[in-house]
Design a protein around this motif. Structure first.
Motif, PDB file in Angstrom:
ATOM      1  N   ASP A  87      13.499 -11.194 -15.416  1.00  0.00           N
ATOM      2  CA  ASP A  87      12.746 -11.853 -14.431  1.00  0.00           C
ATOM      3  C   ASP A  87      13.502 -11.556 -13.128  1.00  0.00           C
ATOM      4  O   ASP A  87      14.684 -11.474 -13.139  1.00  0.00           O
ATOM      5  CB  ASP A  87      13.024 -13.375 -14.600  1.00  0.00           C
ATOM      6  N   ASN A  88      12.577 -11.422 -12.282  1.00  0.00           N
ATOM      7  CA  ASN A  88      13.010 -10.883 -10.898  1.00  0.00           C
ATOM      8  C   ASN A  88      13.441 -12.030  -9.971  1.00  0.00           C
ATOM      9  O   ASN A  88      12.926 -13.230  -9.860  1.00  0.00           O
ATOM     10  CB  ASN A  88      11.856 -10.282 -10.170  1.00  0.00           C
ATOM     11  N   LEU A  89      14.743 -11.815  -9.476  1.00  0.00           N
ATOM     12  CA  LEU A  89      15.618 -12.884  -8.707  1.00  0.00           C
ATOM     13  C   LEU A  89      14.420 -13.239  -7.412  1.00  0.00           C
ATOM     14  O   LEU A  89      14.376 -14.412  -6.897  1.00  0.00           O
ATOM     15  CB  LEU A  89      16.858 -12.889  -8.475  1.00  0.00           C
ATOM     16  N   PHE A  90      14.511 -12.244  -6.715  1.00  0.00           N
ATOM     17  CA  PHE A  90      13.671 -12.227  -5.535  1.00  0.00           C
ATOM     18  C   PHE A  90      12.264 -11.475  -5.411  1.00  0.00           C
ATOM     19  O   PHE A  90      12.196 -10.705  -6.205  1.00  0.00           O
ATOM     20  CB  PHE A  90      14.474 -11.479  -4.406  1.00  0.00           C
ATOM     21  N   PRO A  91      11.427 -11.956  -4.524  1.00  0.00           N
ATOM     22  CA  PRO A  91       9.931 -11.368  -4.602  1.00  0.00           C
ATOM     23  C   PRO A  91      10.189  -9.921  -4.392  1.00  0.00           C
ATOM     24  O   PRO A  91      11.112  -9.573  -3.534  1.00  0.00           O
ATOM     25  CB  PRO A  91       9.284 -12.172  -3.584  1.00  0.00           C
ATOM     26  N   GLN A  92       9.436  -9.216  -5.058  1.00  0.00           N
ATOM     27  CA  GLN A  92       9.413  -7.781  -4.893  1.00  0.00           C
ATOM     28  C   GLN A  92       8.036  -7.112  -4.782  1.00  0.00           C
ATOM     29  O   GLN A  92       7.121  -7.572  -5.554  1.00  0.00           O
ATOM     30  CB  GLN A  92      10.186  -7.255  -5.833  1.00  0.00           C
ATOM     31  N   GLU A  96       8.667  -0.856  -4.383  1.00  0.00           N
ATOM     32  CA  GLU A  96      10.048  -1.205  -4.239  1.00  0.00           C
ATOM     33  C   GLU A  96      10.620  -1.484  -5.760  1.00  0.00           C
ATOM     34  O   GLU A  96      11.732  -0.855  -6.060  1.00  0.00           O
ATOM     35  CB  GLU A  96      10.344  -2.710  -3.653  1.00  0.00           C
ATOM     36  N   THR A  97       9.970  -1.799  -6.696  1.00  0.00           N
ATOM     37  CA  THR A  97      10.527  -1.973  -7.920  1.00  0.00           C
ATOM     38  C   THR A  97      10.415  -0.540  -8.733  1.00  0.00           C
ATOM     39  O   THR A  97      11.546  -0.271  -9.454  1.00  0.00           O
ATOM     40  CB  THR A  97       9.855  -3.279  -8.945  1.00  0.00           C
ATOM     41  N   LEU A  99      10.704   2.226  -7.135  1.00  0.00           N
ATOM     42  CA  LEU A  99      11.862   2.954  -6.424  1.00  0.00           C
ATOM     43  C   LEU A  99      13.158   2.591  -7.023  1.00  0.00           C
ATOM     44  O   LEU A  99      14.135   3.463  -7.132  1.00  0.00           O
ATOM     45  CB  LEU A  99      11.731   2.740  -5.015  1.00  0.00           C
ATOM     46  N   LEU A 100      13.302   1.524  -7.611  1.00  0.00           N
ATOM     47  CA  LEU A 100      14.749   1.111  -8.255  1.00  0.00           C
ATOM     48  C   LEU A 100      14.857   2.090  -9.585  1.00  0.00           C
ATOM     49  O   LEU A 100      16.223   2.380  -9.729  1.00  0.00           O
ATOM     50  CB  LEU A 100      14.747  -0.086  -8.943  1.00  0.00           C
ATOM     51  N   GLY A 101      13.822   2.658 -10.009  1.00  0.00           N
ATOM     52  CA  GLY A 101      14.183   3.690 -10.940  1.00  0.00           C
ATOM     53  C   GLY A 101      14.808   5.108 -10.677  1.00  0.00           C
ATOM     54  O   GLY A 101      15.156   5.775 -11.261  1.00  0.00           O
ATOM     55  N   TYR A 103      17.378   5.088  -8.864  1.00  0.00           N
ATOM     56  CA  TYR A 103      19.018   4.845  -8.626  1.00  0.00           C
ATOM     57  C   TYR A 103      19.758   5.933  -9.296  1.00  0.00           C
ATOM     58  O   TYR A 103      20.683   6.363  -8.704  1.00  0.00           O
ATOM     59  CB  TYR A 103      19.161   3.325  -9.245  1.00  0.00           C
ATOM     60  N   ARG A 152       8.224   2.402 -13.695  1.00  0.00           N
ATOM     61  CA  ARG A 152       9.785   2.318 -13.214  1.00  0.00           C
ATOM     62  C   ARG A 152      10.411   3.280 -13.941  1.00  0.00           C
ATOM     63  O   ARG A 152      11.265   4.042 -13.526  1.00  0.00           O
ATOM     64  CB  ARG A 152      10.051   0.897 -12.971  1.00  0.00           C
ATOM     65  N   GLN A 156      12.260   7.168 -13.231  1.00  0.00           N
ATOM     66  CA  GLN A 156      13.888   7.896 -13.652  1.00  0.00           C
ATOM     67  C   GLN A 156      13.665   9.244 -14.165  1.00  0.00           C
ATOM     68  O   GLN A 156      14.567  10.079 -14.393  1.00  0.00           O
ATOM     69  CB  GLN A 156      14.278   6.940 -14.863  1.00  0.00           C
TER      70      GLN A 156
END
Lengths: 263, 313
Positions: A87-92, A96-97, A99-101, A103, A152, A156
């Motif tokens: 569950d995502n803590l903040f709206p995204q 963006e999500t 792009l986290l891939g 990292y 996502r 990677q």
């Protein structure tokens, strides 16, 4: 790429083994599905395969190196995971999500480079969600959200994709769409896939090889036609079934319990 | 554009805080005035640095404990620092540094206890237990503090009470220098953790699969954010709401990526506290309001508006 050899695992303080004598080998361009009733050790198997748990006995290797010894960031360049839930803590937003891939490919202070954004675009296209790129995650349907999470993992640029019950709570079209997507990635990108699923029929239709677990032990492994026989399914799942063949793959139809209603 | 606005607001906050004050200093004499150089400038700078630290600590802790309502003081530090300060006041410890040092030690003690509690289940730091442990340790320290205050005489009690609500009247060039030397390390640690913090918003499991070394990140972030807060509380008492409200406002404008969010929270927190301190000094001059009162009076309405927006969204 992924290899488990005679893995046994017991959780600290537990009185019995969560896994016992499990072996598995996944090569490039192979789609493996792990099946089994609730509590049969499927999730433990994934944790061991990804180095989150160290086997009590036996080995778990990723690309020839013991899974727990991989630094997380290096492992994330080789293995993309779509966990059962998050569950995502903040709206995204979708882009963006995804792009986290990227990292695992970034340096501590470095910015995202053009190649990172290119990888995100490729992942969005591969999962057919590029038109959703600017949407907020919470506006997506369940099926769209799963595709974004697969995107996502693809961002990677992994060699191996691991999915934990990705079809849960999806309707027919979206569940089929997701399996077609994963199969397509195996064919076109040469990805190895390890999927945990409850759906025997879809696993039999799409996967190259099945591993059926019961109480932490492997009951059957190999080609779908060898694993999903009437006798094995009825024993493991304690329910009467009939078997059919579709596209050359075994398909299971659960029967009503009373004798009169059996076809 | 957003950044220019923020920088302008921050500079404006510092400038106002130097120009305004209970003593009337004509603008033409501003740069030559002793009041300005030895009192107002260090105080404005200290307010800015403390506010910025609280903003950054709050933003990182909210991501760490996965709770948007987390405030840097929620993790028990305010209780520990308050206890340290009140002990220093009750024992009449001499010198200008007795109180900040006692408060800092109190905060460190609380930090250590809460951290130890957070590790209760073994090798993994559990943010939920950090949160619960913080509240518990904070309440325990507050109870002892109240016991001491209730036994103290009237003047001491007033000092202790005012200190607990925060104030920057102790600001000096020495304290500014100390803070300038102290905060870069925890700030750099948090900034270096900004990408893993982004991942942590997805949950620990997902963050690990995306390549974050989750345990190391949690420990680093908790310790760095707490050490920032402990320094802030030592030089300025307990100043609430900056660390809670500023990160949320910054998130609305800059999104949740910590690499951008943390610098924005620093500038925003600094600006807010510099403004609040100017108000605290001038609103009821020649007396002073505790700055924590001002930040709460500004912060609570802003927070109420934010909550409303959330429930509507």
């Amino acid at each position: 790429m992924l290899r488990l050899d005679g893995v046994r695992y017991r959780y600290p303080g537990a009185t019995s083994d969560a896994l016992q004598g499990v072996s598995l080998a996944i090569a490039r361009r192979e789609f493996h599905a792990v099946l089994g009733p609730n509590g049969s050790g499927k999730t433990t198997l994934v944790r061991i395969a990804l180095g989150g748990l160290t086997p009590t006995v036996g080995r778990a290797d990723v690309i020839g190196r013991s899974a727990p010894s991989w630094p997380r960031q290096e492992l994330a360049r080789l293995v993309g995971v779509v966990p059962q839930r998050e569950d995502n803590l903040f709206p995204q937003r979708v882009r963006e999500t995804v792009l986290l891939g990227r990292y695992p490919h970034l340096t501590l202070w470095g910015r995202e480079r053009a190649e990172d954004h290119a990888a995100v675009d490729r992942a969005l296209r591969a999962c057919d969600v590029q038109h959703l790129a600017d949407r907020w995650l919470w506006t997506l349907s369940g099926g769209e959200y799963q595709r974004v999470r697969v995107a996502r993992a693809l961002a990677q640029e992994p060699k191996l994709l691991v999915l934990d019950e990705p079809g849960m709570s999806l309707d027919l079209k979206h569940e089929m769409g997701l399996f077609e997507l994963v199969r397509g990635l195996v064919e076109t990108n040469g990805l190895g896939v390890l999927m945990i699923t409850h759906d025997l029929n879809l696993a039999a239709r799409f996967a190259d090889s099945l591993l059926l677990l019961e109480g932490g032990r492997p009951v059957a492994a190999g080609a779908p036609a060898d694993v999903l026989t009437k006798q094995i399914v009825e024993t493991v799942f304690s329910w009467p079934v009939a078997m059919q063949t579709v596209d050359g793959r075994p398909q299971m139809i659960p029967l009503r319990q009373s004798k009169e209603s059996r076809a | 554009m957003k950044w220019s606005v923020l920088v302008v607001v921050a500079v404006l906050a510092l400038v106002t805080s130097v120009i305004l004050g209970p003593a009337a200093v004509p603008l033409s004499d501003l740069l030559r005035s002793d009041i300005v150089w030895s009192l107002r400038v260090p105080r404005a700078l200290l307010a800015f640095l403390v506010g910025g630290s609280l903003g950054v600590a709050g933003a990182s802790l909210q991501a760490l404990v996965r709770n948007p309502l987390a405030d840097p003081f929620l993790l028990g530090l305010s209780g520990g620092a308050g206890l340290g300060a009140v002990v220093a006041i009750a024992l009449h410890l001499p010198g200008p540094w007795a109180l900040p040092i006692a408060a800092f030690l109190g905060a460190l003690a609380a930090l250590g206890l809460v951290y130890r509690l957070g590790l209760i289940g073994g090798a993994s730091l559990d943010p939920r237990i950090l949160l619960l442990g913080g509240v518990a340790i904070g309440a325990f320290a507050a109870a002892i503090t109240t016991a001491i205050v209730s036994l103290a005489d009237a003047a001491e009690l007033r000092n202790a009470f005012l200190w607990l609500w925060g104030g920057l009247s102790g600001a000096s060039w020495d304290s500014v220098l100390l803070v300038v030397l102290y905060i870069p390390i925890p700030l750099a640690v948090l900034l270096a953790a900004s990408r893993p913090l982004d991942l942590l918003a997805l949950g620990e499991e997902s963050a690990g699969y995306l390549g974050a070394d989750v345990e190391a990140v949690k420990r680093r972030v908790y310790l760095a954010a707490s050490l920032l807060t402990a320094a802030a509380v030592a030089v300025s008492g307990v100043i609430g709401f900056v660390g809670l409200v500023v990160p949320h406002v910054a998130r609305l404008a800059w999104g949740h990526r910590h690499r951008v969010l943390l610098p924005a929270a620093f500038l925003g927190g600094g600006a807010l506290l510099a403004f609040a301190d100017t108000l605290a000094r001038t609103a009821v001059a020649p007396r002073e309001l505790p700055v924590g009162v001002v930040t709460a009076l500004i912060g609570v309405p802003v927070f109420a508006v934010l909550l409303r927006r959330w429930t509507i969204a």
